[in-house]
Design a protein around this motif. Structure first.
Motif, PDB file in Angstrom:
ATOM      1  N   ARG A  41      31.549  42.826  24.714  1.00  0.00           N
ATOM      2  CA  ARG A  41      31.741  42.031  25.929  1.00  0.00           C
ATOM      3  C   ARG A  41      32.002  42.941  27.133  1.00  0.00           C
ATOM      4  NH1 ARG A  41      36.574  38.290  27.736  1.00  0.00           N
ATOM      5  NH2 ARG A  41      35.503  37.275  29.460  1.00  0.00           N
ATOM      6  N   ALA A  42      32.845  43.964  26.942  1.00  0.00           N
ATOM      7  CA  ALA A  42      33.144  44.884  28.035  1.00  0.00           C
ATOM      8  C   ALA A  42      31.876  45.622  28.467  1.00  0.00           C
ATOM      9  CB  ALA A  42      34.215  45.886  27.597  1.00  0.00           C
ATOM     10  N   ARG A  43      31.072  46.019  27.459  1.00  0.00           N
ATOM     11  CA  ARG A  43      29.838  46.744  27.789  1.00  0.00           C
ATOM     12  C   ARG A  43      28.874  45.840  28.555  1.00  0.00           C
ATOM     13  NH1 ARG A  43      26.220  49.527  23.198  1.00  0.00           N
ATOM     14  NH2 ARG A  43      25.436  47.387  23.122  1.00  0.00           N
ATOM     15  N   ALA A  44      28.772  44.573  28.132  1.00  0.00           N
ATOM     16  CA  ALA A  44      27.871  43.635  28.814  1.00  0.00           C
ATOM     17  C   ALA A  44      28.294  43.448  30.268  1.00  0.00           C
ATOM     18  CB  ALA A  44      27.864  42.304  28.079  1.00  0.00           C
ATOM     19  N   THR A  45      29.608  43.309  30.512  1.00  0.00           N
ATOM     20  CA  THR A  45      30.092  43.142  31.880  1.00  0.00           C
ATOM     21  C   THR A  45      29.728  44.353  32.739  1.00  0.00           C
ATOM     22  OG1 THR A  45      31.959  41.895  31.014  1.00  0.00           O
ATOM     23  CG2 THR A  45      32.129  42.633  33.282  1.00  0.00           C
ATOM     24  N   ARG A  47      27.385  46.532  32.250  1.00  0.00           N
ATOM     25  CA  ARG A  47      25.924  46.644  32.436  1.00  0.00           C
ATOM     26  C   ARG A  47      25.429  45.689  33.505  1.00  0.00           C
ATOM     27  NH1 ARG A  47      23.109  47.631  26.555  1.00  0.00           N
ATOM     28  NH2 ARG A  47      23.678  49.831  26.453  1.00  0.00           N
ATOM     29  N   THR A  48      25.928  44.454  33.479  1.00  0.00           N
ATOM     30  CA  THR A  48      25.525  43.478  34.495  1.00  0.00           C
ATOM     31  C   THR A  48      25.896  43.992  35.886  1.00  0.00           C
ATOM     32  OG1 THR A  48      26.094  41.807  32.872  1.00  0.00           O
ATOM     33  CG2 THR A  48      25.643  41.028  35.096  1.00  0.00           C
ATOM     34  N   LEU A  49      27.106  44.535  36.004  1.00  0.00           N
ATOM     35  CA  LEU A  49      27.554  45.040  37.308  1.00  0.00           C
ATOM     36  C   LEU A  49      26.714  46.229  37.749  1.00  0.00           C
ATOM     37  CD1 LEU A  49      31.436  44.807  36.962  1.00  0.00           C
ATOM     38  CD2 LEU A  49      29.938  43.408  38.376  1.00  0.00           C
ATOM     39  N   ALA A  50      26.369  47.096  36.807  1.00  0.00           N
ATOM     40  CA  ALA A  50      25.567  48.271  37.150  1.00  0.00           C
ATOM     41  C   ALA A  50      24.182  47.837  37.622  1.00  0.00           C
ATOM     42  CB  ALA A  50      25.464  49.197  35.945  1.00  0.00           C
ATOM     43  N   ALA A  51      23.607  46.808  36.960  1.00  0.00           N
ATOM     44  CA  ALA A  51      22.292  46.317  37.366  1.00  0.00           C
ATOM     45  C   ALA A  51      22.358  45.713  38.770  1.00  0.00           C
ATOM     46  CB  ALA A  51      21.799  45.273  36.360  1.00  0.00           C
ATOM     47  N   GLU A  52      23.425  44.958  39.051  1.00  0.00           N
ATOM     48  CA  GLU A  52      23.605  44.386  40.396  1.00  0.00           C
ATOM     49  C   GLU A  52      23.681  45.494  41.441  1.00  0.00           C
ATOM     50  OE1 GLU A  52      27.103  41.954  40.585  1.00  0.00           O
ATOM     51  OE2 GLU A  52      26.265  40.482  39.189  1.00  0.00           O
TER      52      GLU A  52
ATOM     53  N   THR B 227      41.935  42.166  25.790  1.00  0.00           N
ATOM     54  CA  THR B 227      42.492  42.005  27.133  1.00  0.00           C
ATOM     55  C   THR B 227      41.731  42.874  28.137  1.00  0.00           C
ATOM     56  OG1 THR B 227      44.649  41.606  26.130  1.00  0.00           O
ATOM     57  CG2 THR B 227      44.623  42.057  28.479  1.00  0.00           C
ATOM     58  N   ARG B 228      41.356  44.085  27.718  1.00  0.00           N
ATOM     59  CA  ARG B 228      40.590  44.961  28.619  1.00  0.00           C
ATOM     60  C   ARG B 228      39.228  44.349  28.955  1.00  0.00           C
ATOM     61  NH1 ARG B 228      41.881  50.502  28.755  1.00  0.00           N
ATOM     62  NH2 ARG B 228      39.717  51.126  28.502  1.00  0.00           N
ATOM     63  N   ALA B 229      38.579  43.729  27.960  1.00  0.00           N
ATOM     64  CA  ALA B 229      37.285  43.085  28.229  1.00  0.00           C
ATOM     65  C   ALA B 229      37.476  41.925  29.209  1.00  0.00           C
ATOM     66  CB  ALA B 229      36.667  42.581  26.921  1.00  0.00           C
ATOM     67  N   GLU B 230      38.572  41.169  29.029  1.00  0.00           N
ATOM     68  CA  GLU B 230      38.872  40.054  29.918  1.00  0.00           C
ATOM     69  C   GLU B 230      39.173  40.552  31.339  1.00  0.00           C
ATOM     70  OE1 GLU B 230      38.667  36.906  28.996  1.00  0.00           O
ATOM     71  OE2 GLU B 230      39.447  36.005  30.826  1.00  0.00           O
ATOM     72  N   ILE B 231      39.930  41.658  31.429  1.00  0.00           N
ATOM     73  CA  ILE B 231      40.254  42.234  32.737  1.00  0.00           C
ATOM     74  C   ILE B 231      38.967  42.631  33.463  1.00  0.00           C
ATOM     75  CG2 ILE B 231      41.226  44.288  33.864  1.00  0.00           C
ATOM     76  CD1 ILE B 231      43.510  44.186  31.842  1.00  0.00           C
ATOM     77  N   LEU B 232      38.081  43.334  32.768  1.00  0.00           N
ATOM     78  CA  LEU B 232      36.835  43.777  33.396  1.00  0.00           C
ATOM     79  C   LEU B 232      36.058  42.584  33.945  1.00  0.00           C
ATOM     80  CD1 LEU B 232      35.213  46.552  31.187  1.00  0.00           C
ATOM     81  CD2 LEU B 232      36.268  46.757  33.430  1.00  0.00           C
ATOM     82  N   TYR B 233      36.023  41.490  33.124  1.00  0.00           N
ATOM     83  CA  TYR B 233      35.244  40.337  33.561  1.00  0.00           C
ATOM     84  C   TYR B 233      35.892  39.657  34.762  1.00  0.00           C
ATOM     85  CZ  TYR B 233      32.657  36.050  33.597  1.00  0.00           C
ATOM     86  OH  TYR B 233      31.871  35.000  34.003  1.00  0.00           O
ATOM     87  N   ARG B 234      37.201  39.404  34.674  1.00  0.00           N
ATOM     88  CA  ARG B 234      37.845  38.660  35.768  1.00  0.00           C
ATOM     89  C   ARG B 234      37.974  39.484  37.039  1.00  0.00           C
ATOM     90  NH1 ARG B 234      42.565  34.562  33.612  1.00  0.00           N
ATOM     91  NH2 ARG B 234      41.546  33.927  31.693  1.00  0.00           N
ATOM     92  N   GLU B 235      38.024  40.816  36.905  1.00  0.00           N
ATOM     93  CA  GLU B 235      38.219  41.674  38.078  1.00  0.00           C
ATOM     94  C   GLU B 235      36.899  42.308  38.508  1.00  0.00           C
ATOM     95  OE1 GLU B 235      41.982  43.110  38.989  1.00  0.00           O
ATOM     96  OE2 GLU B 235      41.909  40.938  38.701  1.00  0.00           O
ATOM     97  N   ARG B 236      35.760  41.724  38.057  1.00  0.00           N
ATOM     98  CA  ARG B 236      34.480  42.402  38.286  1.00  0.00           C
ATOM     99  C   ARG B 236      34.109  42.512  39.758  1.00  0.00           C
ATOM    100  NH1 ARG B 236      33.780  37.335  36.731  1.00  0.00           N
ATOM    101  NH2 ARG B 236      32.181  36.010  37.665  1.00  0.00           N
TER     102      ARG B 236
END
Lengths: 65, 248
Positions: A41-45, A47-52, B227-236
Motif C-alpha cells: 500500500r505504501a509503495r502504491a501511494t 508510485r501514484t504521487l511520483a507519476a503525478e 500506520t506508516r502506509a496510512e500516514i503516507l496516504y492521508r498526508e499525500r
C-alpha cells in the motif's frame, strides 16, 4: 532433545500432524499478509504521487520542483 | 516531566512518527523473526509431548500468543480511538484504523487454531462455549470498526464513529478474560496467570514465552508498518511526503 524418532514421525505427529501443520501454515500466511499488505500500500501511494509529479513536470517544464 | 509535552507532541505528528519509526523497523523485524523462528522450532520439535493431549497441544505455541495479541490489540485500538476523540490527534486515528485489520487477523488465527485444536482434543471444531463465543464477538467488533472506517466518505466522521464503536466494545474484554472462570465449560482455564506459577511444565512453558514475546514484537512491527502506509496516504498532499518522492 528432538522429540521425534524420524522425520516422518515429526510430520505425522502420531496422527495429530494435519491439525498442527495446517495451524502453523495458515498462521504463517496470515503473518506474511500482515507484513506485505502495508508495504504494497505504501509503495502504491508513493508510485501514484511520483507519476503525478512527472505529469506535472511534463506539462509545465518550468515548474519549480 | 517538563519534556513530556515535547515528545508527546513530536510523536503525535505524523511526520516525526514516520521518521522515528523508520529507524526502529529493521530492529523490530530482526528481533521478531529470530524469536518466532526459535519459538516455532522449539515448540514443534523440542518441547516434550503432552501426557494427555499428545502432539496436538503444540498448537498452543500460536494459539495462546495470537489470543493475547488479539486482546492487547483491542486495547491499542480503543485507547488510540479515545486519544483521537479527546485530543483530536490525527495520528491516533491513523493508529486506530491500522489496528483494526491486524486485530481481526489475529483473532481469526486464535479462533482457527482453537477450532483445529478442538477437533482432536474435544472431538469437535466448534462449541458455543463462553470463551469461544466472546472471542467471536471480538472478531465482529474488529470487523465493525473496519466496516465503519469504510462506510463514510468523510474521514472525520469515519474516525469518530469507529472510535466510539471501539470504546463501546471494550465491555467485551473483561468478559473474555473472566469467561473461563465465570462459566466453567469446555475451554480450559488460563495457562498463564499474573499471580502464581503457570500451570505448565517449564520445558513446555519456555518456548511459549519466546513465542509470546515474538508475537508482541511482530504486532509492534505490523502496526507500525500499517500506520506508516496510512500516514503516507492521508498526508499525500503535504510538502514532506512530496519531498520523499522527489528524493527517490
Amino acid at each position: 532433545m528432538f522429540q521425534f524418532a524420524s522425520f516422518s514421525d515429526f510430520i505425522t505427529m502420531a496422527g495429530h500432524g494435519p491439525y498442527v501443520w495446517v495451524c502453523y501454515l495458515v498462521t504463517l500466511m496470515v503473518m506474511i499478509w500482515l507484513v506485505w499488505s502495508p508495504l504494497l500500500r505504501a509503495r502504491a501511494t508513493l508510485r501514484t504521487l511520483a507519476a503525478e509529479e512527472r505529469r506535472r513536470l511534463a506539462a509545465n517544464p518550468d515548474a519549480v520542483r | 516531566m517538563a519534556s513530556f509535552p515535547q515528545w508527546f507532541h513530536r510523536l503525535g505528528s505524523p511526520k516525526s512518527f514516520y521518521q522515528v519509526t523508520g529507524r526502529w523497523l529493521p530492529w523490530l523485524a530482526v528481533t521478531s523473526l529470530i524469536l518466532l523462528v526459535v519459538g516455532t522450532v522449539w515448540g514443534l520439535g523440542f518441547a516434550p509431548q503432552d501426557a494427555k493431549q499428545g502432539n496436538s497441544y503444540r498448537i498452543i505455541y500460536i494459539h495462546v500468543p495470537a489470543s493475547f495479541l488479539a486482546l492487547a490489540g483491542y486495547y491499542v485500538m480503543a485507547v488510540a480511538g479515545a486519544v483521537g476523540l479527546i485530543w483530536r490527534m490525527k495520528l491516533a486515528h491513523m493508529v486506530m484504523k491500522s489496528a483494526a485489520p491486524i486485530g481481526a487477523a489475529l483473532t481469526f488465527v486464535a479462533l482457527f487454531t482453537g477450532a483445529l485444536w478442538g477437533k482432536p482434543t474435544w472431538g469437535t471444531y466448534w462449541v458455543w462455549d463462553a470463551r469461544i463465543t466472546s472471542m467471536l464477538v471480538l472478531f465482529f467488533l474488529y470487523l465493525g470498526v473496519l466496516a465503519l472506517q469504510h462506510a463514510y466518505t468523510n474521514g472525520d466522521a469515519a474516525n469518530k464513529a469507529s472510535a466510539v464503536l471501539a470504546l463501546v466494545g471494550t465491555v467485551n474484554i473483561p468478559i473474555i478474560y473472566k469467561s473461563v472462570d465465570w462459566w466453567y465449560t469446555l475451554h480450559q482455564p488460563a495457562t498463564i496467570k499474573l499471580t502464581g506459577a503457570p500451570s505448565m511444565h517449564p520445558d513446555m512453558f519456555q518456548p511459549l514465552l519466546v513465542m509470546i514475546v515474538g508475537f508482541y514484537c511482530f504486532y509492534a512491527l505490523v502496526l507500525i508498518l500499517a500506520t506508516r502506509a496510512e500516514i503516507l496516504y492521508r498526508e499525500r498532499r503535504t510538502s514532506w511526503v512530496r519531498a520523499l518522492i522527489i528524493r527517490e
